[in-house]
Design a protein around this motif. Structure first.
Motif, mmCIF file in Angstrom:
data_model
loop_
_atom_site.group_PDB
_atom_site.id
_atom_site.type_symbol
_atom_site.label_atom_id
_atom_site.label_comp_id
_atom_site.label_asym_id
_atom_site.label_seq_id
_atom_site.Cartn_x
_atom_site.Cartn_y
_atom_site.Cartn_z
ATOM 1 N N GLU A 6 40.691 48.677 42.921
ATOM 2 C CA GLU A 6 41.371 47.859 43.921
ATOM 3 C C GLU A 6 40.373 47.009 44.695
ATOM 4 O O GLU A 6 40.632 45.866 45.014
ATOM 5 C CB GLU A 6 42.142 48.757 44.878
ATOM 6 C CG GLU A 6 43.420 49.267 44.242
ATOM 7 C CD GLU A 6 43.818 50.621 44.783
ATOM 8 O OE1 GLU A 6 43.241 51.052 45.781
ATOM 9 O OE2 GLU A 6 44.696 51.243 44.165
ATOM 10 N N ALA A 9 39.422 44.270 42.789
ATOM 11 C CA ALA A 9 40.535 43.332 42.755
ATOM 12 C C ALA A 9 40.528 42.429 43.973
ATOM 13 O O ALA A 9 40.911 41.269 43.894
ATOM 14 C CB ALA A 9 41.837 44.107 42.664
ATOM 15 N N ILE A 10 40.064 42.936 45.103
ATOM 16 C CA ILE A 10 40.033 42.097 46.301
ATOM 17 C C ILE A 10 39.090 40.926 46.106
ATOM 18 O O ILE A 10 39.389 39.797 46.464
ATOM 19 C CB ILE A 10 39.583 42.912 47.519
ATOM 20 C CG1 ILE A 10 40.680 43.897 47.853
ATOM 21 C CG2 ILE A 10 39.314 42.008 48.705
ATOM 22 C CD1 ILE A 10 40.419 44.658 49.091
ATOM 23 N N ALA A 13 40.667 38.586 44.042
ATOM 24 C CA ALA A 13 41.702 37.903 44.811
ATOM 25 C C ALA A 13 41.132 36.711 45.542
ATOM 26 O O ALA A 13 41.665 35.609 45.478
ATOM 27 C CB ALA A 13 42.296 38.864 45.832
ATOM 28 N N SER A 17 42.287 32.859 44.504
ATOM 29 C CA SER A 17 42.968 31.963 45.417
ATOM 30 C C SER A 17 42.123 30.740 45.707
ATOM 31 O O SER A 17 42.634 29.706 46.085
ATOM 32 C CB SER A 17 43.319 32.693 46.702
ATOM 33 O OG SER A 17 42.137 33.168 47.278
ATOM 34 N N LEU B 451 49.106 35.620 45.514
ATOM 35 C CA LEU B 451 48.481 36.868 45.945
ATOM 36 C C LEU B 451 49.237 37.466 47.099
ATOM 37 O O LEU B 451 49.841 36.758 47.901
ATOM 38 C CB LEU B 451 47.059 36.597 46.448
ATOM 39 C CG LEU B 451 46.115 35.934 45.483
ATOM 40 C CD1 LEU B 451 44.813 35.661 46.180
ATOM 41 C CD2 LEU B 451 45.891 36.830 44.287
ATOM 42 N N LEU B 453 47.879 40.179 49.866
ATOM 43 C CA LEU B 453 46.748 41.009 50.237
ATOM 44 C C LEU B 453 47.145 41.975 51.341
ATOM 45 O O LEU B 453 47.984 41.658 52.176
ATOM 46 C CB LEU B 453 45.603 40.138 50.750
ATOM 47 C CG LEU B 453 45.016 39.147 49.753
ATOM 48 C CD1 LEU B 453 43.940 38.311 50.413
ATOM 49 C CD2 LEU B 453 44.444 39.876 48.552
ATOM 50 N N PHE B 454 46.513 43.107 51.319
ATOM 51 C CA PHE B 454 46.573 44.047 52.441
ATOM 52 C C PHE B 454 47.989 44.496 52.772
ATOM 53 O O PHE B 454 48.308 44.669 53.933
ATOM 54 C CB PHE B 454 45.949 43.456 53.715
ATOM 55 C CG PHE B 454 44.621 42.801 53.507
ATOM 56 C CD1 PHE B 454 43.634 43.426 52.764
ATOM 57 C CD2 PHE B 454 44.357 41.559 54.050
ATOM 58 C CE1 PHE B 454 42.407 42.827 52.575
ATOM 59 C CE2 PHE B 454 43.119 40.963 53.866
ATOM 60 C CZ PHE B 454 42.146 41.587 53.141
ATOM 61 N N PHE B 460 45.874 44.845 47.233
ATOM 62 C CA PHE B 460 45.861 43.621 46.454
ATOM 63 C C PHE B 460 46.994 43.613 45.444
ATOM 64 O O PHE B 460 47.116 44.513 44.622
ATOM 65 C CB PHE B 460 44.525 43.539 45.715
ATOM 66 C CG PHE B 460 44.435 42.416 44.737
ATOM 67 C CD1 PHE B 460 44.144 41.140 45.176
ATOM 68 C CD2 PHE B 460 44.646 42.627 43.390
ATOM 69 C CE1 PHE B 460 44.047 40.091 44.279
ATOM 70 C CE2 PHE B 460 44.561 41.581 42.482
ATOM 71 C CZ PHE B 460 44.252 40.319 42.934
#
Lengths: 224, 736
Positions: A6, A9-10, A13, A17, B451, B453-454, B460
């Motif tokens: 995870e 994955a951030i 991310a 983006s 996406l 997030l959080f 994610f």
């Protein structure tokens, strides 16, 4: 899903983006990104805008050329291009390749490039062999752009370090020349230029510094 | 300068079928490294040093049950900030509450976000160490909260020593005293508040470390940690802390990546990866693209007096011919000539720039084209960039300066000193206008990523698919634009826990918009831009303005070109769109579901008036401030303050906070809206010319309070690049 995954994955991310994604269409901006991707990929593969792997030039091939014609070689990128004269402005002659990359020379000395990326924006340069006092050092200014698009002026101190007779071959013609080596220093950066001057005083060939990223360019005059 | 040679390599990451390349920072052996918190430091402890100004880093570190991912930014040469996402596994495994855990114990993995600030007080000198003071996790729930004062000194060029004093969790092991009084208990409430009464209070403990750079790539580190991990190791037994000593080995891969392996607290193995970016560096060293046309000066008037005649002005089709000639010269640059006006000695050219990222370069290219194609008698060039039909500034330069300075070493500076940049109104006595370009339709189909997030469950979620965009310019300033998206692969429909809400679900129902809106009409709107006076701009947008709202949005902006401020006002009347993001505005009861004990229903339609008065100020040092005061989507009233550091090349990194009259408890987690914004120009990533940017907003908690309408094409960002400060910040590109 494990935490490590995870966390990775951030990062992904953040990148997705921000990420440029290829697109098709007639939208100039969107297709520019596609073009950018293509050229980024191309650069990686060693190809590029200019023709690399120029066919071996012969004098026959050059026979049809009318105006001034130079062969330029970007050493670090291993790219070559033929450039022809397109304009003159106050003693500076600008030459362009077919794909719109230009170099500008004042009396054979490089004073600008365009379209190469980290271009030489301008330079106050003179032929080292026409200076009144041989030996000794002389100032030279270079104008560059930094990564933040700010004009950066590089004040260099140059001197002639060697002079020797040397013959050079340029497309099947051998010229007897004097090779003049010039060494410049600015802010702790050193770079060298060389000029091969024939008996008539014409620079037949030169190897000149462009910018930190591009390195040096070799310029050969293909006129007889 | 000596290290610039190595700076043009770039990091390429293949993501979602696309590729991102980031320009990388030149690294010296002495460059301070980052710790497991993603801040400048040793291993788990901070150090006295800072990163180079502007450095942007992403760090991810993992040891035992603990994972941290941190985005850090060196805001100024002395001040840095970090935003971190923390995960602790086995959070409730060893505390005996299973299976009926409640409160914060209900999570098997505990996630939290935290912010740090660090300020370097002294630079390193011959005897003086680098000294910094820092606040770790200084706002919010404070799980990581700690403060420190720390000094670092090079003993030799390759060996440096760090010593510091920590409070909070950094004072929890081997504490000496309580120098500044007792630390009051933390009362986080809903989180998101500044815990200033705690700072530097309570037990203080020393920490320290050494770093030895074996060579350019490898570094050995050792430290003594003053963090006792009371919560993680002590109370929850997620790992065993046996020793205060940590050891690490780090490897610098090129300039962009640093990897580390560690042995921590006598029982744990850890790893870390740091990704380093420098917004001041451009991939490939400079923007590539076709060279400009070289200038051939006019022959002198005495040499060729006929050429200098102004008789051409009387020729009927001169305007059309000149415009066509200019257009063909500028076509390769993505510049379109919209109109030309002239008299015998001056000419005004209005153009739109679709591609060149540096506005000054678009001006320069236009000047070159004018020098190359206008009759010799035209000496004064008036160059007017136009955006969406609105002229922004007029740049007046003399043709003889363009001819004279083309190859001057400081040519950019000289021509700027001789140029005038003024406000501009509507074009007068136009000789030829581009009407054949309208209506203009542009479209594109490309990959699309969404996406989330959080959300409270996993940090994610993402979906990848296709988007189709279209834009029809009916006339200058009048356009219809739309975007449709369809996801192909997605885990966005995994339902996160949805906390209680007290406000209309203007944003917090985003899970239902993700789940039900596939395919979705992202937006479809008619927009009209119009310049009301030389310094006042106007916009009206009508339609499906964004994913969640549709209606009408109106805006005016007062922006004198040669000032650093601007003032604007926006008024919108909008209705909330159905989560399926088709054409309707009906809100299903389903979208009001929560996992809390509160109300789970809401109105079947929601309309509201929202609007703001906005002030903008662009500081000379590269910082940009914006204040918006007004009514937000949920009907709450308040203000948003945003501060950005803007690099001349287009990178923008900033933070914002919004406080409205919604109380912290009604707002929910986070207490108020805040976040971080990052905008990257695509030209910086690839070194090619494009005006496209990618931007992202990181909000630690997305709730309903303090939410603005996200309408496309707000005036200020649309036009500010062409005001004086926007034109001149990259003026070095004029001759490029």
């Amino acid at each position: 899903m494990g935490t490590i995954l995870e966390m990775r994955a951030i990062i992904a991310a953040a990148i997705v983006s921000l990420g440029a994604l290829a697109a098709c269409g007639n939208d100039k901006e969107a297709s520019d990104v596609t073009a950018a991707l293509r050229s980024a990929a191309g650069a990686k593969l060693g190809g590029g805008a200019s023709a690399s792997g120029m066919p071996n030039l012969t004098r026959e091939m050059l026979a049809g050329a009318t105006g001034p014609l130079l062969l330029i070689t970007l050493e670090q990128r291993n790219q070559q291009a033929l450039v022809v004269e397109i304009a003159q402005n106050r003693g500076v002659t600008t030459y362009s390749s077919e794909d719109d990359r230009t170099i500008s020379l004042r009396d054979g000395v490089l004073v600008a490039t365009r379209g190469l990326g980290d271009d030489l924006m301008a330079a106050s340069a003179q032929r080292p062999d026409t200076r009144v006092s041989a030996g000794g050092s002389y100032p030279r200014q270079y104008g560059l752009l930094d990564g933040n698009d700010q004009a950066v002026r590089l004040d260099a101190t140059c001197s002639v370090t060697a002079r020797a007779a040397e013959s050079v071959e340029i497309v099947q013609i051998i010229y007897e020349t004097t090779r003049i080596d010039e060494s410049c220093e600015a802010n702790g950066r050193r770079f060298d230029n060389s000029y091969w001057v024939d008996r008539g005083g014409q620079i037949r060939k030169s190897r000149q510094w462009v910018s930190p990223t591009i390195g040096s360019i070799v310029i050969e005059d293909l006129r007889r | 300068m000596a290290r610039r040679r190595s700076a043009h390599r770039y990091l390429a990451l293949a993501v979602a079928g696309g590729m991102v390349a980031a320009p990388i920072m030149a690294v010296s052996q002495g460059r301070p490294s980052l710790n497991l918190y993603g801040a400048t430091g040793v291993i788990d402890m901070p150090s006295g040093e800072s990163q180079p100004d502007g450095a942007l880093t992403i760090s991810t570190s993992h040891f035992g049950p603990i994972s941290r991912t941190t985005l850090s930014f060196q805001i100024t040469p002395r001040l840095s900030g970090s935003f971190r996402f923390l995960g602790i596994r086995d959070w409730n495994k060893n505390i005996g509450c299973l299976p009926n855990c409640t409160g914060t114990d209900q999570f098997d993995i505990y996630y939290d976000r935290s912010f740090d600030l660090k300020y370097q007080i002294f630079d390193e000198g011959r005897y003086m160490p680098a000294v910094s003071v820092g606040l770790q996790d200084f706002v919010g729930t404070g799980v990581l909260a700690g403060e420190y004062l720390v000094a670092t000194k090079h003993v030799t060029p390759d060996l440096k020593v760090t010593a510091g004093l920590g409070w909070g969790r950094l004072g929890s092991y081997g504490s000496l005293a309580t120098p500044l009084g007792a630390r009051p208990p933390l009362n986080p409430g809903s989180g998101g508040n500044f815990n200033y009464d705690q700072w530097f209070r309570g037990q203080a403990a020393p920490f320290g470390g050494v770093e030895w750079a074996i060579n350019d790539q490898w570094t050995l580190k050792a430290e003594y940690s003053s963090d006792n991990y009371d919560e993680e190791a002590g109370k929850r037994k997620t790992f065993e802390r046996k020793s205060p000593f940590n050891f690490g080995l780090e490897y610098q891969y090129r300039d962009s990546v640093r990897l580390g392996a560690y042995y921590l607290y006598g029982s744990q193995v850890g790893i870390a990866a740091h990704f380093l970016m420098n917004p001041k560096k451009r991939a490939g060293g400079g923007v590539q693209g076709p060279a400009p046309s070289a200038i051939t000066p006019r022959p002198s008037r005495s040499a060729n007096p006929d050429l200098w005649s102004t008789e051409w002005v009387t020729q009927n089709d001169a305007g059309d011919i000149l415009r066509a000639n200019l257009d063909s010269r500028l076509n390769d640059d993505g510049i379109k000539v919209r109109s030309i006006s002239y008299n015998g000695t001056s000419a005004e050219v209005r153009f739109t720039n679709a591609r060149i990222d540096a506005e000054a370069q678009a001006i320069g290219r236009t000047a070159r084209a004018m020098a190359g194609s206008l009759p010799a008698s035209v000496e004064q060039f008036e160059i007017v960039p136009v955006v969406n039909g609105m002229a922004v500034s007029k740049v007046v330069i003399l043709r003889s300066d363009v001819e004279r300075l083309e190859h001057a070493v400081d040519g950019a500076e000289q021509i700027l000193s001789r140029a005038q940049i003024v406000s501009v109104g509507a074009a007068e006595s136009v000789a030829s206008r581009d009407s054949e370009s309208y209506p203009a339709f542009t479209w594109s189909i490309g990959p699309y990523a969404r996406l989330r997030l959080f959300d409270q469950n996993t940090p994610f979620k993402a979906g990848i698919g296709l988007q189709a965009k279209g834009r029809l310019e009916v006339a200058p300033g009048l356009l219809i634009s739309g975007k449709v998206t369809k996801l192909a692969i997605s885990n966005l429909d995994d339902r996160p826990p949805i906390p209680d809400r007290k406000l209309q679900a203007v944003r917090s129902a985003n899970y239902f918009y993700d789940k039900l809106g596939d395919p979705a009409i992202d937006h479809l709107a008619l927009t009209y831009y119009h310049k009301l006076s030389p310094e006042v701009y106007g916009r009206v947008s009508l339609g499906y303005l964004e994913r969640m709202f549709g209606g009408i949005s109106t805006e005016v902006l007062w922006m004198p070109t040669n000032r650093r401020w601007a003032v604007g006002a926006e008024l919108n009347y909008v209705a909330q769109r159905s989560p399926d993001q088709q054409f309707g505005f009906k809100l299903p009861q389903e979208m009001y579901q929560t996992d809390g004990p509160g109300i789970e229903s809401g109105p079947s339609s929601y309309r509201t008036v929202t609007g703001h008065i906005s002030g903008y100020y662009s500081f000379e040092n590269g910082f940009h401030a914006q204040v918006d005061i007004g009514r937000y989507l949920a009907g709450d009233v308040g203000a948003t303050v945003s501060l950005k550091r803007e690099f001349e090349n287009g990178w923008k990194i900033g933070a914002f906070v919004t406080k409205t009259n919604v109380s912290a408890s009604n707002f929910g987690s986070g207490s108020f809206d805040k976040g971080i914004t990052i905008e990257v120009p695509v030209s910086m990533l690839f070194g090619t010319q494009t005006r496209e940017t990618r931007s992202t907003v990181l909000r630690p908690f997305g709730r309903d309070g303090g939410q603005r309408l996200e309408v496309d094409g707000r005036l200020y960002e649309t036009v500010r690049g062409y005001r004086e400060s926007g034109l001149t910040e990259q003026w070095g590109r004029f001759w490029k």
